[in-house]
Structure formats: structure tokens, C-alpha cells
Design a protein around this motif. Structure first.
Motif, short mmCIF file in Angstrom:
data_model
loop_
_atom_site.label_atom_id
_atom_site.label_comp_id
_atom_site.label_asym_id
_atom_site.label_seq_id
_atom_site.Cartn_x
_atom_site.Cartn_y
_atom_site.Cartn_z
N GLY A 298 -45.56 -29.38 35.78
CA GLY A 298 -44.74 -30.28 36.58
C GLY A 298 -44.85 -31.74 36.18
N LEU B 189 -42.55 -24.52 45.84
CA LEU B 189 -41.85 -25.71 45.36
C LEU B 189 -42.72 -26.55 44.43
CD1 LEU B 189 -40.21 -26.76 48.74
CD2 LEU B 189 -39.21 -25.38 46.92
N ASN B 190 -42.09 -27.48 43.76
CA ASN B 190 -42.77 -28.49 42.95
C ASN B 190 -43.52 -27.95 41.74
OD1 ASN B 190 -41.87 -30.48 44.78
ND2 ASN B 190 -43.62 -30.07 46.12
N SER B 191 -42.92 -27.02 41.03
CA SER B 191 -43.49 -26.52 39.77
C SER B 191 -44.95 -26.11 39.89
CB SER B 191 -43.35 -27.58 38.67
OG SER B 191 -42.02 -27.97 38.50
#
Length: 188
Positions: free
Chosen positions: A137, A171-173
């Protein structure tokens, strides 16, 4: 059944491959969490911990405490593992990305990581594992993630079993694991 989070699952894979006499590699020492975990497993074995940042090696040394004698800290990139490790290893672990709390511009890269994987596979005992915890991310992370997936997907399943373990609805890599198990010795 309870699904394990990524880091406990990575540790479970390592634990299944390692004995108290194993030689193992922490390819990205970072803040020393994995190096300490490995040192606790290999009471009569040895850990080789690599990092390109002196700060990471300092953090790792502090974290190890009394277990420092089980570990060789190496201030070099993981792509140079064959220069330092000469005997077979049971396991290796990577945490790819950047040093938590450090300079986020210093990241692992596909070129060095793929070379390190190949060098460690040559040292890996049959039944041994390489565990890659892939943090993607950040800038450059997706490039490394994709390169690794493409590369390890091509391994011949007769010799290397390749596993991907990840949660799809976070969520969020979120980080995920790729594990390589050496099923059979490479032909000479």
C-alpha cells in the motif's frame, strides 16, 4: 474455525518447517520482530538477518537481548544472501515494503527481492519454506507485489508449491502472504 491474521499465519508456516537446530533467514530484519521469533525457535541453530539500513540492525540487536548469540546481523541487501549463508536453511521470511518508523523512501524492490528468493531457494531444504509478507500500500509496493506474483506463479509445481493467503474484503491494501514450499530437490 477461526481464520488467522496474516502475521500469525506467516509464523505458523515458519514454525512447521523449523526445528531447534535449523538455520534460517530473516531477509528483512526491520525492527527485529521476525528475527527474535526465529531466534526463539532455533535454540541450537542459527539466524541470518539482513537489512540495508543500520537503524534496522540496531533496532534488531536491541530487541534480541540475550538471544544475540543465535543471530548474525548482516548489513547488506537480501539479494546478497549467497555471499553469507553457505549451509542449507529450513526457512526464510521477508516483510516487504519499508522499515516501520523509518524512511519510507527506502523500500524493497522487485529486482533485489526476486534475486533473493532464487538464492534462498537454492539453499532451502526439501520441506523448507520461504514466507513473504507483502505490504503493497505504498509507492512502489504494487509494482513489487505484481512482479513477485508473476514470477513465483511460473515455478514448476513438482519442485515448488506456491500459496497465496489474503483477506479479500479488507480496505487499504492489507498485507498478504505468499509462501513457497520446496517439495523436491531441483535437478542438477
Amino acid at each position: 474455525m477461526k481464520l488467522q491474521r496474516v502475521l500469525p499465519y506467516a509464523q505458523q508456516l515458519i514454525t512447521q518447517a523449523v526445528t531447534s537446530k535449523s538455520h534460517v533467514i530473516d531477509a528483512t530484519a526491520g525492527n527485529g520482530h521476525d528475527t527474535l521469533f526465529l531466534a526463539e525457535l532455533v535454540q541450537d541453530g542459527h539466524v541470518y538477518a539482513f537489512d540495508v539500513q543500520e537503524e534496522a540492525l540496531k533496532n534488531t540487536k536491541e530487541r534480541l537481548g540475550d538471544l544475540q548469540e543465535r543471530v548474525t546481523l548482516i548489513h547488506d541487501g537480501h539479494e546478497c544472501v549467497a555471499n553469507y549463508v553457505k549451509q542449507p536453511v529450513s526457512a526464510a521470511i521477508f516483510n516487504l515494503g519499508y522499515l516501520p518508523g523509518g524512511d519510507h523512501n527506502i523500500i524493497t524492490t522487485p529486482k533485489t527481492t526476486l534475486r533473493a528468493i532464487d538464492e534462498i531457494l537454492d539453499l532451502l531444504e526439501v520441506g523448507g519454506v520461504i514466507v513473504l509478507v507483502i505490504y503493497h500500500g505504498h509507492e512502489g509496493g504494487a509494482t513489487e507485489r505484481d512482479a513477485i506474483i508473476d514470477y513465483v506463479s511460473e515455478y514448476d509445481q513438482k519442485y515448488i508449491h506456491v500459496l497465496q493467503y489474503q483477506f479479500l474484503n479488507q480496505l487499504n491494501s492489507p498485507p498478504f502472504v505468499i509462501a513457497l514450499e520446496k517439495a523436491k530437490a531441483f535437478p542438477q
